[in-house]
Design an enzyme around this catalytic site. Structure first.
Site, short mmCIF file in Angstrom:
data_model
loop_
_atom_site.label_atom_id
_atom_site.label_comp_id
_atom_site.label_asym_id
_atom_site.label_seq_id
_atom_site.Cartn_x
_atom_site.Cartn_y
_atom_site.Cartn_z
N GLY A 1 34.05 33.88 63.35
CA GLY A 1 35.48 33.71 63.58
C GLY A 1 36.07 32.62 62.72
N GLU B 1 26.28 33.00 53.69
CA GLU B 1 26.87 34.34 53.53
C GLU B 1 27.03 34.71 52.06
OE1 GLU B 1 30.78 34.96 55.22
OE2 GLU B 1 30.44 37.12 55.33
N GLU C 1 38.08 35.45 43.54
CA GLU C 1 38.96 34.47 42.88
C GLU C 1 38.63 33.07 43.42
OE1 GLU C 1 40.10 37.34 44.24
OE2 GLU C 1 40.57 38.38 42.38
C1 LIG Z 1 34.76 43.99 55.19
C2 LIG Z 1 35.30 42.64 55.60
C3 LIG Z 1 34.70 41.94 56.62
C4 LIG Z 1 35.21 40.69 57.03
N1 LIG Z 1 34.61 40.06 58.09
C5 LIG Z 1 35.10 38.87 58.51
C6 LIG Z 1 34.51 38.22 59.64
O1 LIG Z 1 33.55 38.70 60.25
N2 LIG Z 1 35.05 37.04 60.05
C7 LIG Z 1 36.09 36.46 59.41
O2 LIG Z 1 36.49 35.38 59.83
N3 LIG Z 1 36.68 37.06 58.35
C8 LIG Z 1 36.20 38.27 57.89
N4 LIG Z 1 36.80 38.89 56.81
C9 LIG Z 1 38.00 38.32 56.23
C10 LIG Z 1 37.79 37.71 54.84
O3 LIG Z 1 37.09 36.50 54.93
C11 LIG Z 1 39.18 37.51 54.21
O4 LIG Z 1 39.73 38.80 54.02
C12 LIG Z 1 39.11 36.77 52.89
O5 LIG Z 1 38.70 35.44 53.08
C13 LIG Z 1 40.49 36.77 52.17
O6 LIG Z 1 41.49 36.34 53.02
P1 LIG Z 1 42.82 37.22 53.21
O7 LIG Z 1 42.41 38.61 53.55
O8 LIG Z 1 43.69 36.50 54.19
O9 LIG Z 1 43.51 37.28 51.79
P2 LIG Z 1 44.44 36.16 51.13
O10 LIG Z 1 43.86 34.82 51.35
O11 LIG Z 1 45.84 36.40 51.59
O12 LIG Z 1 44.32 36.50 49.59
C14 LIG Z 1 45.09 37.55 48.97
C15 LIG Z 1 44.76 37.54 47.48
O13 LIG Z 1 45.17 36.29 46.88
C16 LIG Z 1 44.09 35.68 46.20
N5 LIG Z 1 44.14 34.21 46.34
C17 LIG Z 1 44.43 33.52 47.48
N6 LIG Z 1 44.36 32.19 47.24
C18 LIG Z 1 44.02 32.03 45.93
C19 LIG Z 1 43.80 30.90 45.09
N7 LIG Z 1 43.87 29.65 45.56
N8 LIG Z 1 43.45 31.11 43.78
C20 LIG Z 1 43.34 32.39 43.29
N9 LIG Z 1 43.55 33.51 44.06
C21 LIG Z 1 43.90 33.33 45.35
C22 LIG Z 1 42.85 36.21 46.87
O14 LIG Z 1 41.71 36.14 46.02
C23 LIG Z 1 43.25 37.65 47.18
O15 LIG Z 1 43.07 38.47 46.06
C24 LIG Z 1 36.32 40.14 56.38
C25 LIG Z 1 36.93 40.84 55.32
C26 LIG Z 1 36.44 42.08 54.93
C27 LIG Z 1 37.12 42.81 53.80
#
Ligand SMILES: Cc1cc2nc3c(=O)[nH]c(=O)nc-3n(C[C@H](O)[C@H](O)[C@H](O)COP(=O)(O)OP(=O)(O)OC[C@H]3O[C@@H](n4cnc5c(N)ncnc54)[C@H](O)[C@@H]3O)c2cc1C
Length: 377
Positions: free
Chosen positions: A126, A245, A361
């Site tokens: 989480g 991870e 990224e």
């Molecule tokens: C299959 C799957 C399983 C998952 N399981 C879990 C889980 O069990 N527990 C959990 O807590 N989370 C989980 N996640 C969530 C995952 O950790 C997040 O999706 C991930 O960290 C990206 O966050 P976001 O989706 O909010 O995207 P955002 O943070 O909104 O990013 C959107 C885009 O902007 C880019 N970006 C953002 N900030 C920057 C920066 N500073 N520099 C350059 N580029 C940037 C990102 O690379 C991305 O392309 C899972 C995701 C997937 C796809």
């Protein structure tokens, strides 16, 4: 680095191989990310545990067999080679457990690890929240002290919790000091998802898997004994978990070496015209390169070094390798790749690799700043 296996290690390999040969289910289990498939995978996990194979590298008293890291690598190689089921316990055994070994008290280790090894407690992670993904330090879920009850009251929301809909427990970060600088004031909690004040709402993914969940906290109580590490120092504890991870623990080379071997077999059986043979060879070479890279890493870990930010190198490498390898498989299959099967499912999941465990990224930022010493953007 010594690339040869000792006689004991070879004997270990034969034991693993023999057990897997006689126990791996003849036909693949349904996806562990469906409710029905998860139950089938739990039976498999319990069979692994009964035979002493669920957590080979852990101490015997926690359910392991005191295997070395090298033997663990061998186990992983054989596991993937045998086509054994996915590990639905992975968030516990591969991500949380190393953090408990590093930061947990003796009491926490004795209480939590054996139940995890036996797949009695099932752990989800989480971190993410609707407003905190890449920017994990933006977490707003809170934990407020309850002195009378001897613990903390949680409120807020977590999202994207893999298999959260099926798990019994969750580990995650909550803000304990809202006045502190963003990365401080966070604490790592171990939460029973069945506690009053916790609501788990599962939802289906586009690919039909139904384990993803959003988790809501409304005054849920966590006793002091379920705080991992120090209060307000949860960020560094969480970074140990994310390192597992991104790195070797979750993604051992056996997975990719086996996938590359299967890709080569696919190319041999169907033919690989128009440059496809070169792409197959390239994927095979990349999988072997990852294997060699990890052998070097294990050598360093055995010598007492912590991979730290270098796990971001693993993550970039394995996730991009996995996408390329599966794209090549889909091109080899042509129209047949549209049919639901192991390659098409693997392809869909590979596309998530550059996102979960911290997007690529973000890994590039970490590599630039922490490994190459470049200025922050
Ligand atoms: C299959 C799957 C399983 C998952 N399981 C879990 C889980 O069990 N527990 C959990 O807590 N989370 C989980 N996640 C969530 C995952 O950790 C997040 O999706 C991930 O960290 C990206 O966050 P976001 O989706 O909010 O995207 P955002 O943070 O909104 O990013 C959107 C885009 O902007 C880019 N970006 C953002 N900030 C920057 C920066 N500073 N520099 C350059 N580029 C940037 C990102 O690379 C991305 O392309 C899972 C995701 C997937 C796809």
């Amino acid at each position: 680095m010594d690339l040869t296996w000792s006689a004991e290690e070879e004997a270990f390999r034969q034991d693993v191989r023999a057990w897997l040969r006689s126990h791996v289910p003849g036909s693949p289990l349904p996806s562990g990310d469906t409710r029905h498939g998860f139950a089938a995978h739990l039976e498999w996990e319990r069979a692994l545990f009964e035979a002493g194979w669920s957590v080979v590298s852990w101490p015997k008293r926690f359910g392991g067999r005191d295997a070395s890291l090298w033997e663990w690598l061998i186990f992983e190689e054989e596991y993937y080679r045998a086509g054994a089921p996915q590990r639905v316990t992975q968030n516990g055994i591969f991500l949380l457990a190393p953090t408990i070994f590093e930061f947990g008290t003796a009491e926490q280790q004795e209480r939590i690890l054996p139940r995890m090894a036996a797949a009695q407690d099932l752990w989800a992670q989480g971190w993410s929240e609707p407003g905190a993904g890449s920017d994990l330090a933006a977490i707003t879920s809170r934990a407020v002290r309850d002195d009378e009850a001897g613990g903390w009251r949680l409120s807020g929301q977590k999202t994207w919790t893999t298999r959260g809909a099926f798990c019994t427990h969750l580990f995650g970060l909550f803000r304990t000091d809202p006045g502190a600088e963003r990365h401080r004031g966070l604490t790592y909690f171990l939460v029973d998802l069945r506690a009053p004040g916790v609501e788990v709402r599962g939802f289906e993914r586009l690919d039909g898997d139904e384990g993803f969940a959003e988790v809501f906290f409304d005054g849920a109580f966590v006793p002091d004994r379920d705080v991992l590490g120090e209060i307000n120092r949860g960020w560094s504890v969480a970074m140990a978990t994310t390192g597992s991870e991104r790195g070797l623990t979750l993604r051992s080379p056996g997975r990719f070496v086996t996938a590359a071997d299967r890709l080569a077999a696919l190319a041999r059986s169907r033919g690989a015209p128009g440059g496809l043979a070169e792409r197959v060879a390239q994927s095979w070479i990349e999988a072997r390169a990852y294997q060699l890279f990890t052998l070097e890493q294990v050598t360093a870990v055995v010598a007492g070094q912590n991979p730290g930010a270098r796990s971001s190198l693993n993550k970039l490498y394995w996730s991009e390798l996995d996408v390329r390898l599966h794209e090549t498989a889909m091109d080899l299959l042509g129209g047949d790749g549209e049919v639901d099967g192991p390659w098409s499912r693997g392809f869909e999941f590979s596309l998530a690799g550059p996102i979960y465990a911290g997007t690529n990224e973000i890994q590039r930022n970490i590599i630039a700043e922490r490994l190459l010493g470049l200025p922050r953007v």
